[in-house]
Design a protein around this motif. Sequence first.
Motif, PDB file in Angstrom:
ATOM      1  N   GLU A 172      59.219 -54.901 108.759  1.00 15.27           N
ATOM      2  CA  GLU A 172      58.367 -56.201 108.881  1.00 15.27           C
ATOM      3  C   GLU A 172      57.400 -55.831 107.741  1.00 15.27           C
ATOM      4  N   ALA A 173      56.995 -57.037 107.286  1.00 14.23           N
ATOM      5  CA  ALA A 173      55.630 -57.006 106.458  1.00 14.23           C
ATOM      6  C   ALA A 173      55.173 -58.247 106.260  1.00 14.23           C
ATOM      7  N   GLY A 174      53.722 -58.365 106.282  1.00 10.49           N
ATOM      8  CA  GLY A 174      53.107 -59.843 105.920  1.00 10.49           C
ATOM      9  C   GLY A 174      53.339 -60.172 104.426  1.00 10.49           C
ATOM     10  N   GLU A 175      53.136 -61.502 104.485  1.00 12.98           N
ATOM     11  CA  GLU A 175      53.256 -62.050 103.071  1.00 12.98           C
ATOM     12  C   GLU A 175      52.249 -62.114 102.072  1.00 12.98           C
ATOM     13  N   ASP A 176      52.368 -61.196 101.183  1.00  7.16           N
ATOM     14  CA  ASP A 176      51.238 -60.874 100.135  1.00  7.16           C
ATOM     15  C   ASP A 176      52.017 -60.702  98.849  1.00  7.16           C
ATOM     16  N   PRO A 177      52.030 -61.432  98.061  1.00  3.51           N
ATOM     17  CA  PRO A 177      52.555 -61.198  96.684  1.00  3.51           C
ATOM     18  C   PRO A 177      51.940 -59.894  95.716  1.00  3.51           C
ATOM     19  N   VAL A 178      50.808 -59.678  96.133  1.00  2.00           N
ATOM     20  CA  VAL A 178      50.034 -58.611  95.364  1.00  2.00           C
ATOM     21  C   VAL A 178      50.277 -57.524  96.113  1.00  2.00           C
ATOM     22  N   ASN A 179      50.103 -57.401  97.301  1.00  2.72           N
ATOM     23  CA  ASN A 179      50.095 -55.955  98.185  1.00  2.72           C
ATOM     24  C   ASN A 179      51.586 -55.670  98.650  1.00  2.72           C
ATOM     25  N   TYR A 218      49.009 -56.703 105.199  1.00  2.00           N
ATOM     26  CA  TYR A 218      48.372 -57.425 104.425  1.00  2.00           C
ATOM     27  C   TYR A 218      49.187 -58.960 104.408  1.00  2.00           C
ATOM     28  N   CYS A 219      48.394 -60.163 104.357  1.00  2.00           N
ATOM     29  CA  CYS A 219      48.990 -61.411 104.506  1.00  2.00           C
ATOM     30  C   CYS A 219      48.187 -62.585 103.905  1.00  2.00           C
ATOM     31  N   VAL A 220      48.635 -63.309 103.271  1.00  2.62           N
ATOM     32  CA  VAL A 220      47.967 -64.398 102.655  1.00  2.62           C
ATOM     33  C   VAL A 220      47.900 -65.723 103.503  1.00  2.62           C
ATOM     34  N   ASN A 221      48.509 -65.657 104.489  1.00  2.00           N
ATOM     35  CA  ASN A 221      48.882 -66.937 105.191  1.00  2.00           C
ATOM     36  C   ASN A 221      47.834 -67.226 106.392  1.00  2.00           C
ATOM     37  N   GLY A 222      47.681 -68.534 106.638  1.00  3.38           N
ATOM     38  CA  GLY A 222      46.483 -68.641 107.688  1.00  3.38           C
ATOM     39  C   GLY A 222      47.361 -68.789 109.142  1.00  3.38           C
ATOM     40  N   CYS A 223      48.391 -68.211 109.744  1.00  2.70           N
ATOM     41  CA  CYS A 223      49.190 -68.767 110.779  1.00  2.70           C
ATOM     42  C   CYS A 223      48.201 -68.501 112.059  1.00  2.70           C
ATOM     43  N   VAL A 224      47.639 -69.293 112.983  1.00  2.00           N
ATOM     44  CA  VAL A 224      46.581 -69.432 113.864  1.00  2.00           C
ATOM     45  C   VAL A 224      47.276 -68.561 114.953  1.00  2.00           C
ATOM     46  N   TYR A 225      48.563 -68.244 115.003  1.00  2.00           N
ATOM     47  CA  TYR A 225      48.968 -67.339 116.357  1.00  2.00           C
ATOM     48  C   TYR A 225      48.965 -65.741 116.080  1.00  2.00           C
ATOM     49  N   LYS A 243      42.054 -65.035 107.611  1.00  2.00           N
ATOM     50  CA  LYS A 243      40.605 -64.976 107.939  1.00  2.00           C
ATOM     51  C   LYS A 243      40.193 -64.033 108.745  1.00  2.00           C
ATOM     52  N   ASN A 244      41.384 -63.185 109.445  1.00  2.00           N
ATOM     53  CA  ASN A 244      41.013 -62.259 110.146  1.00  2.00           C
ATOM     54  C   ASN A 244      40.283 -60.886 109.409  1.00  2.00           C
ATOM     55  N   LYS A 245      39.122 -60.763 109.659  1.00  2.59           N
ATOM     56  CA  LYS A 245      38.420 -59.597 108.577  1.00  2.59           C
ATOM     57  C   LYS A 245      37.970 -58.529 109.391  1.00  2.59           C
ATOM     58  N   HIS A 246      38.243 -58.571 110.905  1.00  3.32           N
ATOM     59  CA  HIS A 246      37.972 -57.243 111.368  1.00  3.32           C
ATOM     60  C   HIS A 246      39.206 -56.227 111.687  1.00  3.32           C
ATOM     61  N   ILE A 247      40.495 -56.760 111.393  1.00  2.00           N
ATOM     62  CA  ILE A 247      41.662 -56.057 111.616  1.00  2.00           C
ATOM     63  C   ILE A 247      41.690 -55.241 110.408  1.00  2.00           C
ATOM     64  N   CYS A 248      42.324 -53.830 110.869  1.00  2.00           N
ATOM     65  CA  CYS A 248      42.377 -52.845 109.852  1.00  2.00           C
ATOM     66  C   CYS A 248      43.692 -53.273 109.008  1.00  2.00           C
ATOM     67  N   ARG A 249      43.425 -53.243 107.652  1.00  2.00           N
ATOM     68  CA  ARG A 249      44.750 -53.682 107.008  1.00  2.00           C
ATOM     69  C   ARG A 249      45.293 -52.339 106.097  1.00  2.00           C
ATOM     70  N   LYS A 250      46.416 -52.183 106.245  1.00  2.00           N
ATOM     71  CA  LYS A 250      47.222 -51.111 105.828  1.00  2.00           C
ATOM     72  C   LYS A 250      48.448 -51.389 105.433  1.00  2.00           C
ATOM     73  N   LYS A 251      48.891 -50.472 104.455  1.00  2.00           N
ATOM     74  CA  LYS A 251      50.295 -50.622 103.722  1.00  2.00           C
ATOM     75  C   LYS A 251      50.576 -49.107 103.759  1.00  2.00           C
ATOM     76  N   LEU A 252      51.988 -48.976 103.917  1.00  2.00           N
ATOM     77  CA  LEU A 252      52.381 -47.762 104.026  1.00  2.00           C
ATOM     78  C   LEU A 252      52.706 -47.008 102.625  1.00  2.00           C
ATOM     79  N   THR A 253      52.591 -45.828 102.129  1.00  2.00           N
ATOM     80  CA  THR A 253      52.949 -45.350 100.885  1.00  2.00           C
ATOM     81  C   THR A 253      54.468 -44.895 100.985  1.00  2.00           C
ATOM     82  N   GLN A 254      54.952 -44.549 100.191  1.00  2.00           N
ATOM     83  CA  GLN A 254      56.474 -44.172 100.199  1.00  2.00           C
ATOM     84  C   GLN A 254      56.267 -42.920 101.135  1.00  2.00           C
ATOM     85  N   GLU A 255      55.514 -42.023 100.949  1.00  2.00           N
ATOM     86  CA  GLU A 255      55.290 -40.834 101.866  1.00  2.00           C
ATOM     87  C   GLU A 255      55.068 -40.777 103.160  1.00  2.00           C
ATOM     88  N   GLU A 256      54.126 -42.056 103.483  1.00  2.00           N
ATOM     89  CA  GLU A 256      54.082 -42.562 104.944  1.00  2.00           C
ATOM     90  C   GLU A 256      55.433 -43.251 105.443  1.00  2.00           C
TER      91      GLU A 256
END
Length: 472
Positions: A140-147, A95-102, A108-121
Motif C-alpha cells: 500500500e502507498a499514498g498517491e504522490d507522483p514525487v515521493n 505521502y499523499c497529495v489527495n484531500g480525502c476527508v476520511y 492537509k494533515n500536518k501533524h501526522i508523521c510522514r514516512k517512506k521506506l527505503t529499500q533497506e527498510e
Amino acid sequence: MYDKKSLKAEEFINDDEILDTLKYADENKDNLALIDKIIDKARLRKGLDHREASVLLACEDSERIAKIYDLAEQIKKDFYGDRIVMFAPLYLSNYCVNGCVYCPYHLKNKHICRKKLTQEEVKSEVIALQDMGHKRLAIEAGEDPVNNPIEYILECIKTIYSINHKNGAIRRVNVNIAATTVENYKKLKDAGIGTYILFQETYNKKSYEELHPTGPKHNYDYHTEAMDRAMQGGIDDVGLGVLFGLELYRYEFAGLLMHAEHLEAVHGVGPHTISVPRIKHADDIDPDSFDNGIDDETFAKICALIRISVPYTGMIISTRESKAVREKVIRLGVSQISGASCTSVGGYAEPEEEDENTAQFDVSDNRTLDEVVNWLMSLGYIPSFCTACYREGRTGDRFMSLCKSGQIQNCCHPNALMTLKEYLMDYASEDTRKIGENLIEKELLKIPNEKVRKIAAQHIAEIENGSRDFRF
C-alpha cells in the motif's frame, strides 16, 4: 443510460439505475414469493444480479435471512472449502497529495508523521514478515507522483521478491495503489504482481467528489474506470471494494455488484476479490462524523449476500474488524484475512514510537499470526499460505473457469495443506503445530482424487524432512 458493457463510468455505474433498483427493492422487500424465487436462483451457484440481490438486502423476514445465511455458508464451502488464505499489508509510504476527508494521509494533515521506506527498510520489513510465516503481501502507498512514483513501487516489488530468508520467501505481492495509466499497469504486470486492488470508496458520484475535494483522486470517472485500464494493461486479477460507512450501504452494495457485472460483461472475468472494509478511527478521523455507519448484523448480511451474488470471488476482511466480527463473516463467505497486521509505514521490524504514528487506521484484531492460525484451526478452518495458482498461471479467466466449475478444489485443498505444513514446521508454536498436524491428517482424507491425495501426502512427508514449496 445504464449499460454494463460501456467503458464509461457513469453508464456502467448508473445513478438512475441504482435509484430504480433501490425503489424496486423497497417495493418488493415483503414479496416473499419473489424473495423465495431469488433464493432458489442463488442455489444454482450462478450468482445474482444487483437488482435481485438488493431485494434480498431489503428483506427483513427472519426466516428468509436465515436461509440466505445458510446458503452463503454452503456456497462458500462449495467454492472455497474450509480454506482461509492468509496475508499481511505492507505500507510503503504515507505521502499523499489527495484531500480525502476520511483518510489521515490527506494532504492537509500536518501533524501526522510522514514516512517512506527505503529499500533497506523494505528488506527489514519483509524479513520480519517472513519470520512470522507470511508468504503473501498486499503493498500500500499514498498517491504522490514525487515521493511515490511508479518507479518506486516497482523497485519495492523487485526488492520484496528478491529476499529469501531462512525458509521464508514472499511468493505473491498484491498491489493497492492509486488509479493509474494502462502503461503503468503493464509495468506492474511485468513486475509479477498478483492482484491489483483498488477500493472505489463510494459509487455515489456526488458523495465521491465531496469526499475527495482535492487531488487527482477527485476525478470520479478516472478512478472508477481504473479496473478496465488495468485489464487492458494485462492484469487479469483485480480486486474491488467500497468503504462502508461513507454513503448509504444499499447504494454501495448495488454499485459494487454492478461493477462486478461490468467486468464480467466486458472482460469475461469478474473481480478476483471483493473487500469489505468499514470506516474506522484513525489519526485525525472520527468515524462517528460519518452518519452512514452500519451495525455488525447489517455488515454480516452484506457479506452473505456478496457471497451468494458473486459466488466465485474471493472475499477479504482485514484487521479493521474484531475477532468476533471476523469469526461471524468467515462463516458467511469471507475467504481471505490478514493476520498480525501493521497499518503503519514500517512497524513490523521495529515497533513505532508513540510520537511517530503513521497508521492509516486503528487495528481491532491485534493477535499474532500464530494466534490467528491457531484460532482458525480450532474453528475447523485451514489457514492457507498458498500462491500456486498465480505462479502456475491459473489467473484471470483460467482461474475463474476452474473456480466456477468446482475443479479448483483439486488444486487448492492439497496446496493449502502443504503450505500449512510448511508453516507448522518453520514458524508455529508447539500447541499450534499439534492442532495443525491433526487437522492435516483429517483433511488429507477429504481430497476426492486418490492420485492427488497420495501425491499430497507424499509431499507433506517430504516437507517434514526439509523440502519446501511443492505445488499443484
